[in-house]
Design an enzyme around this catalytic site. Structure first.
Site, PDB file in Angstrom:
ATOM      1  N   ASP A  40      -9.552  -4.620  -4.930  1.00 16.58           N
ATOM      2  CA  ASP A  40      -9.030  -3.621  -3.993  1.00 16.58           C
ATOM      3  C   ASP A  40      -9.889  -2.356  -4.060  1.00 16.58           C
ATOM      4  O   ASP A  40      -9.981  -1.714  -5.115  1.00 16.58           O
ATOM      5  CB  ASP A  40      -7.575  -3.293  -4.353  1.00 16.58           C
ATOM      6  CG  ASP A  40      -6.852  -2.531  -3.238  1.00 16.58           C
ATOM      7  OD1 ASP A  40      -7.530  -1.823  -2.467  1.00 16.58           O
ATOM      8  OD2 ASP A  40      -5.626  -2.650  -3.142  1.00 16.58           O
ATOM      9  N   HIS A  58      -7.796  -5.295  -0.478  1.00 14.42           N
ATOM     10  CA  HIS A  58      -6.610  -4.536  -0.068  1.00 14.42           C
ATOM     11  C   HIS A  58      -5.878  -5.312   1.026  1.00 14.42           C
ATOM     12  O   HIS A  58      -5.941  -4.972   2.218  1.00 14.42           O
ATOM     13  CB  HIS A  58      -7.013  -3.146   0.418  1.00 14.42           C
ATOM     14  CG  HIS A  58      -5.857  -2.202   0.538  1.00 14.42           C
ATOM     15  ND1 HIS A  58      -5.124  -1.789  -0.546  1.00 14.42           N
ATOM     16  CD2 HIS A  58      -5.297  -1.583   1.621  1.00 14.42           C
ATOM     17  CE1 HIS A  58      -4.177  -0.959  -0.154  1.00 14.42           C
ATOM     18  NE2 HIS A  58      -4.255  -0.828   1.165  1.00 14.42           N
ATOM     19  N   SER A 100       0.828  -1.201   0.000  1.00 14.21           N
ATOM     20  CA  SER A 100       0.000   0.000   0.000  1.00 14.21           C
ATOM     21  C   SER A 100       0.873   1.267   0.000  1.00 14.21           C
ATOM     22  O   SER A 100       1.650   1.476  -0.933  1.00 14.21           O
ATOM     23  CB  SER A 100      -0.958  -0.036   1.195  1.00 14.21           C
ATOM     24  OG  SER A 100      -1.932   0.973   1.086  1.00 14.21           O
TER      25      SER A 100
END
Length: 286
Positions: A228, A260, A174
């Site tokens: 995601d 995610h 991320s």
């Protein structure tokens, strides 16, 4: 006067008699000391003849240097609001023999206010203006570049300790994936690789002017879940064209149904990817 003379004579050789057993021991010790003194120059000369020239020992035994250069280093950068220690279990997926000399580092981001979370203070490598992240989301270029300097300092320390740059891998998830990409692109030397998980390109195309020719040889692995909803798949999908235009090679992998997060499949893929590059690097070194 006699007392003074007696005091002087008390510690002289005449204090012992010819029939005193101590006198024989004293004479023996004097003789032994004289023999050692006479032999000392010959012994020193012999040692000088046998001693190798300065620096030859290192040339004859390159093993310590080779071992240092065959070590590897994996730097893992966590996502927004997370911590380094919370990600340490990731290393348990890397049990192959190639990782027996691998050093791992899981640093934690500093606590900073984050715009997308209404200014709340949390572990963050740089500011994020909005979530979900899309291909056109605004970026914190100056904050990213400052964070890159800190990552480069960690890499430089390992290089100074003898790890070959091509045995160094930067990985991140991320926000950590975005920082991974920026750090690898802007590092002046060729690294083993950069692995981006659910990340995005954290700066504009103008930054590509700062990329060195050596950095362009660093391979990139990019993994992204199709489901995601935090860093949208379109943000990840914009990565490979950006990298291609900047002169990089990128292996992009899409994972259907993955949100995610990081899957075991992604980590096993990363293990194989690093193993292959470690072998190439060590073969080149040998």
């Amino acid at each position: 006067m006699c007392d003074d003379q007696a005091g002087v004579t008390l510690y002289g050789p005449s204090w012992t008699s010819a029939h005193d057993p101590m006198s024989s021991l004293v004479r023996f010790l004097f003789s032994l000391a004289a023999a050692i003194a006479a032999a000392a120059p010959l012994l020193a000369a012999s040692l000088r003849r046998r001693a190798p020239p300065s620096g030859l020992a290192d040339q004859l035994d390159p093993a310590p240097m080779a071992a240092a250069r065959n070590r590897s280093f994996v730097l893992w950068l966590h996502g927004l609001g997370d911590s380094g220690p919370a990600n340490e279990p990731i290393r348990t997926f890397f049990s192959a023999p190639e990782f027996r000399l691998t050093k791992w580092a899981f640093p934690s981001a500093p606590n900073s206010p984050v715009t997308c979370n209404r200014g709340a203070v949390m572990p963050s490598w740089f500011d994020i203006h909005e979530l979900p992240m899309s291909a056109g989301s605004p970026q914190d270029d100056s904050g990213v570049l400052k964070a890159v300097e800190n990552v480069h300092a960690m890499i430089d320390k390992e290089v100074a300790d003898g790890v070959h740059p091509e045995n160094i891998f930067v990985c991140g998830f991320s926000q950590g994936g975005a920082l991974t990409l920026a750090s690898v692109l802007l590092y002046p030397k060729t690294l083993g690789g950069g692995a981006v998980f659910s990340g995005w390109v954290p700066f504009g195309s103008s930054v590509t002017e700062r990329i060195s020719p050596e950095a362009r040889k660093t391979p990139i692995l990019w993994s992204h879940g199709l489901a995601d909803n935090v860093v949208l798949f379109e943000a990840g999908q914009a990565g490979p064209p950006f990298l291609q235009n900047a002169g990089f090679t990128c292996e992009f992998k899409a994972y259907p149904g993955l949100g995610h997060s990081i899957s075991k499949e992604e980590l096993h893929s990363l293990e194989s990817w690093i193993k292959n590059r470690l072998k190439v690097s060590q073969d080149k070194e040998n």
